[in-house]
Design an enzyme around this catalytic site. Sequence first.
Site, PDB file in Angstrom:
ATOM      1  N   HIS A   1      -0.727   0.898 -10.177  1.00  0.00           N
ATOM      2  CA  HIS A   1      -1.435  -0.066  -9.087  1.00  0.00           C
ATOM      3  C   HIS A   1      -2.123  -1.046 -10.159  1.00  0.00           C
ATOM      4  O   HIS A   1      -3.228  -1.341 -10.261  1.00  0.00           O
ATOM      5  CB  HIS A   1      -2.383   0.787  -8.521  1.00  0.00           C
ATOM      6  CG  HIS A   1      -3.043   0.143  -7.406  1.00  0.00           C
ATOM      7  ND1 HIS A   1      -3.248   0.643  -6.110  1.00  0.00           N
ATOM      8  CD2 HIS A   1      -2.967  -1.228  -6.826  1.00  0.00           C
ATOM      9  CE1 HIS A   1      -3.894  -0.233  -5.312  1.00  0.00           C
ATOM     10  NE2 HIS A   1      -3.443  -1.449  -5.775  1.00  0.00           N
TER      11      HIS A   1
ATOM     12  N   ARG B   1       0.765  -1.150  -0.010  1.00  0.00           N
ATOM     13  CA  ARG B   1      -0.117   0.055  -0.076  1.00  0.00           C
ATOM     14  C   ARG B   1       0.960   1.241  -0.236  1.00  0.00           C
ATOM     15  O   ARG B   1       1.862   1.239   0.277  1.00  0.00           O
ATOM     16  CB  ARG B   1      -0.860  -0.046   1.252  1.00  0.00           C
ATOM     17  CG  ARG B   1      -2.231  -0.731   1.263  1.00  0.00           C
ATOM     18  CD  ARG B   1      -3.088  -0.125   0.344  1.00  0.00           C
ATOM     19  NE  ARG B   1      -4.468  -0.803   0.117  1.00  0.00           N
ATOM     20  CZ  ARG B   1      -5.056  -1.783  -0.483  1.00  0.00           C
ATOM     21  NH1 ARG B   1      -4.165  -1.832  -1.720  1.00  0.00           N
ATOM     22  NH2 ARG B   1      -6.107  -1.931  -0.708  1.00  0.00           N
TER      23      ARG B   1
ATOM     24  N   GLU C   1      -3.630   8.273  -5.519  1.00  0.00           N
ATOM     25  CA  GLU C   1      -3.983   7.660  -6.971  1.00  0.00           C
ATOM     26  C   GLU C   1      -4.773   8.328  -7.238  1.00  0.00           C
ATOM     27  O   GLU C   1      -6.078   8.301  -7.064  1.00  0.00           O
ATOM     28  CB  GLU C   1      -3.705   6.120  -6.496  1.00  0.00           C
ATOM     29  CG  GLU C   1      -2.804   5.589  -6.125  1.00  0.00           C
ATOM     30  CD  GLU C   1      -2.551   4.116  -5.830  1.00  0.00           C
ATOM     31  OE1 GLU C   1      -3.925   3.374  -6.322  1.00  0.00           O
ATOM     32  OE2 GLU C   1      -2.082   3.266  -5.205  1.00  0.00           O
TER      33      GLU C   1
END
Length: 337
Positions: free
Chosen positions: A280, A232, A261
Amino acid sequence: MRTTELPLVVVLGDQEPPLLDRVKDRARLRRVGEADLAEALREADALLVWDFLTEALPAAWPEHGGPRWVHTASAGVDRLLFPALLRSGAVITNSRGVFEEPIAEYVAGLVLAMAKDLPGTLDRQRSRIWQHRETERVAGTRAVVVGGGPIGRAVARVLSALGLRVALVSRTARGRDPDFGRVYGFGELAGLLPDADWVVCAAPLTDETADMFDAAAFARMKRGARFVNVGRGPHVVEADLVAALRDGRLGGAALDVFRREPLPPDSPLWTAPGLLISPHMSADTHGWLEDLAELFLANFARWTADRPLRNVVDTTLGYVPMSEAPGGTPHTEEGSP
């Protein structure tokens, strides 16, 4: 589950998940975006968090009532562990089982790309420069993988298969692990960093792991070591990583997750030397959405039959605790794409 009529399953996401038409005769399905989430949750029996990057749930969660089961199309559940949901007593399940091998393959690809200087090769190709170089072998180098759940274990297995000497770090230390012999505890990480050529973070995000890779951690790593984060974004103090790359403390890094993000265009990460940035995507392979839907549907069948659900999150820990993985491999924590 309410029994007076078909259960209402709210699906949070802008896109329609595949395969859900299989349960249209057993549930009322209502797909909503963030704007309509609060209203939908008041009547929902279950919630499928298809948009697992959403941050809308805390504000939308009802003061009374609401879903009794929440399933997220992710391994990480940190966005679901807010006070109102925890007080509600809703059961939370995640998508363990979909992401492990793809992430392990992705990490292996990053390690090889950095060792073999593939970014440098592509840069020279674009500039039509023929420059012979020598690259590194990965066999025999040392890797520390932080995160002892299924994702971290898969990463450690794949790196071991490439010939790396891997130390696996988990929440709880233990001996006689069938795959790795010894598993180290988080408290031992500082002592492992100085000998590591590669450090990979695949841990769940908890109070214990937030900001664990900061200036002090990077200073402990050997000069020229590489760092990879597929856990994370908040595991890493990003300004400290940029500083470690700029002063040459680290030989390179790769980030697939970020505090914010999408990564803003003005982020200093974009221009940090030796940093590989991906959006991601380490777990996202062809067919992954169908795999996520299949997992949810299997748990839905259990839920409607009042059978125990799979992948139930321990909300006090922040991940799915497991005393034994398939094949008898013990581990205690879940990773977090």
